[in-house]
Design an enzyme around this catalytic site. Structure first.
Site, PDB file in Angstrom:
ATOM      1  N   SER A   1       8.678  -2.319   5.386  1.00  0.00           N
ATOM      2  CA  SER A   1       8.467  -1.753   6.732  1.00  0.00           C
ATOM      3  C   SER A   1       9.287  -2.487   7.772  1.00  0.00           C
ATOM      4  CB  SER A   1       6.994  -1.880   7.131  1.00  0.00           C
ATOM      5  OG  SER A   1       6.238  -0.759   6.767  1.00  0.00           O
TER       6      SER A   1
ATOM      7  N   ASP B   1       5.484   5.747  13.885  1.00  0.00           N
ATOM      8  CA  ASP B   1       4.627   4.666  13.369  1.00  0.00           C
ATOM      9  C   ASP B   1       3.229   4.774  13.979  1.00  0.00           C
ATOM     10  OD1 ASP B   1       3.897   1.766  12.530  1.00  0.00           O
ATOM     11  OD2 ASP B   1       5.944   2.004  11.803  1.00  0.00           O
TER      12      ASP B   1
ATOM     13  N   HIS C   1       1.154  -2.152  13.896  1.00  0.00           N
ATOM     14  CA  HIS C   1       2.311  -1.997  13.018  1.00  0.00           C
ATOM     15  C   HIS C   1       3.522  -1.470  13.775  1.00  0.00           C
ATOM     16  CE1 HIS C   1       4.643  -0.289   9.593  1.00  0.00           C
ATOM     17  NE2 HIS C   1       4.056  -1.233   8.875  1.00  0.00           N
TER      18      HIS C   1
END
Length: 535
Positions: free
Chosen positions: A385, A164, A198
């Site tokens: 996600s 990520d 994220h």
């Protein structure tokens, strides 16, 4: 509250009977022994022979990465720095490079080359849609059975790798359990830790203090810059690193909450091949389906790695008011439907709406969306996600109970224990909603990849792991539309209370190959403007 038995009622999907059609039309570009070149790339190379294109060059069977690198290097122009070799891979036998159109056309004629594809941007599968304000009266930790798995599991959990934007390891959410932080992105700017936010959010849901598997160790593989951008070659480099270091860190689960920006066939896509290599090496690959559906209708799932039939692809569920899944529905933006090769995705659903997780205070994600801040140091986000790491946590619990199981068995346990999502569009959440505790209690797991596995062969390049023989599968699928029935004949499936035969009909369809002819042409470069990175 305890959830029901791991054998649940499921989804009945009806598929019409269609005439067999040709597979991915782009494969027709194999002419006179030339390598496969993506149609739009081939056209651009012909139109702009002096233009420079970032590409991934894959070797033909029996050719080593070093040989491919030599063939690419022979064609480089030493008088300029515009064309160059940028990377070599292990998980895929091939290299990344910047080549001119003329070099691409010439290289495609080399017998050592199998495929040349664009090194395309990756998209983080997070949703930031206005009006995403559906309330939930139950928490995802209870709705997924992860609360019970957390309370009852005493066996050590395997390490979860998060591919990520990095992780803010200094947060108390992770204690001292972030045991590795590796930066692989070549894009800038890229702050130490997690400049985007994220990855910290995904890791928090998977294994943070308030996450699904808080006892698991975590390895962070940073492939995104501070704006959430990544390149396919950097994600493949992460797969390489995992292959080389999985045993050292005890990594058995890898979470990929991102997808490519261009449709592809899993037969030629280098990222699909990279995650398959991880799968065959014993790592459960969990990936998000994507957030490009509209109003809950089928969108197809054309992007790597979610389009790969081996891996565990996750869609996002909207939770209802009950702890069980009877009133769960699919989030309206959660991608679902056929891949270009005819496989139905996702495999399973998990909560993906309005989840709260950790975020660094200076993360660009938080600065862009201050209205989503949850003081003192969290953010509320939605997207596939964030459904994926819940399934990654469940996979860790399954492996804690059955450390000898293969990724195929883990996938089977997660799927067969799923609950029927009563308000979901058929197939939008695969076989149903996640029940981690039920998956952990499965004693004999079926193999949903059983039919695919008969096309695994010894790697001609000599690696320790098998490879998928796409040509043999292609021939078998053309000859017999029921080639995959073996996956659903396993006794463990037929014992289930839900009609596995109905899912067998839907799991693969030759009819969807007709859609594949548009796989490159209908997604123009303009479709992926900068706005796409935040959606």
């Amino acid at each position: 509250m305890a959830r029901p038995s791991p054998v649940k009622s499921g989804i009945a999907l009806l598929v019409g009977v269609f005439a067999l059609v040709a597979p991915l039309a782009a494969i027709a570009d194999h002419q006179d022994g030339d390598a496969y070149v993506q149609p739009t790339l081939l056209q651009a190379a012909r139109e702009r022979p002096a233009g420079v294109f970032p590409v991934i060059v894959q070797a033909s069977d029996g050719t080593a990465t070093a040989q491919v690198a030599d063939e690419v290097s022979k064609r480089l122009d030493d008088s300029t720095s515009a064309d160059m070799l940028t990377g070599r891979f292990e998980s895929v036998t091939g290299v990344s490079a910047q080549l001119t159109g003329e070099q691409i056309i010439d290289l495609a004629k080399d017998g050592d080359i199998e495929a040349i594809t664009r090194d395309v941007p990756m998209v983080a599968a997070q949703s930031v849609r206005v009006g995403d304000q559906v309330g939930e009266l139950t928490t995802w930790i209870k709705a997924t059975g992860l609360d019970q798995a957390r309370r009852t599991t005493r066996a050590p959990l395997p390490t979860i790798a998060v591919v990520d934007s990095g992780i803010d390891a200094a947060r108390t959410d992770f204690g001292n359990r972030v045991v590795g932080q590796i930066s692989l992105t070549r894009l800038q700017p890229n702050a130490n830790g997690d400049g985007r936010g994220h990855g910290t959010f995904v890791a928090g849901l998977a294994a943070g203090r308030n996450g699904g598997a808080p006892g698991a160790r975590i390895v962070s593989l940073d492939v995104m810059d501070d704006q959430g951008k990544a390149m396919t070659s950097d994600v493949i480099a992460a797969a390489d690193w995992l292959l080389q270091n999985k045993d050292r860190y005890g990594i058995r689960v890898a979470n990929f909450s991102l997808h490519s920006s261009r449709p592809s066939s899993f037969r030629t896509d280098p990222l699909d091949r990279a995650v398959e290599r991880l799968w065959f090496a014993g790592v459960v690959v969990v990936t998000s389906a994507g957030n490009y559906a509209k109003e809950g209708a089928a969108s197809g799932v054309p992007f790597a790695p979610a389009n790969d039939p081996f891996v565990l692809t996750v869609g996002a569920a909207d939770l209802g008011e009950r702890v069980g899944a009877e009133d769960d529905s699919n989030a309206p933006w959660s991608a679902h439907g056929r891949t270009p090769d005819g496989f139905h995705k996702p495999d399973i659903g998990a909560p993906g709406r309005r989840l709260v997780g950790p975020v660094p205070a200076a993360a660009s994600l938080l600065l862009e969306r201050p209205d989503r801040a949850v003081p003192p140091a969290s953010i509320r986000l939605s997207g596939t996600s964030f459904a994926a790491p819940l399934v990654s946590a469940a996979a860790a619990f399954v492996l804690a109970a059955h450390p000898e199981w293969t990724p195929d068995e883990v996938k089977g346990a997660v799927m067969i224990s799923a609950e029927r999502a009563g308000n979901a569009v058929a197939g939008s959440l695969g076989v149903g909603s996640l029940d981690a505790w039920g998956a952990e209690r499965v004693s004999k797991a079926p193999n949903p990849n059983r039919a695919l596995n008969r096309f695994l062969i010894t790697d001609p390049a000599g690696s320790a792991y098998p490879v998928f023989d796409a040509a043999s599968w292609d021939s078998a699928a053309k000859a017999d539309a029921s080639w995959d029935s073996a996956s659903w004949a396993d006794i463990a499936w037929t014992d289930a209370s839900w009609e596995s035969a109905s899912w067998a009909d839907a799991a693969w369809s030759d009819a969807s190959w007709a859609d594949a002819s548009r796989a490159d042409a209908s997604w123009a470069d303009a479709s992926w403007a900068d706005a796409a990175w935040v959606d």
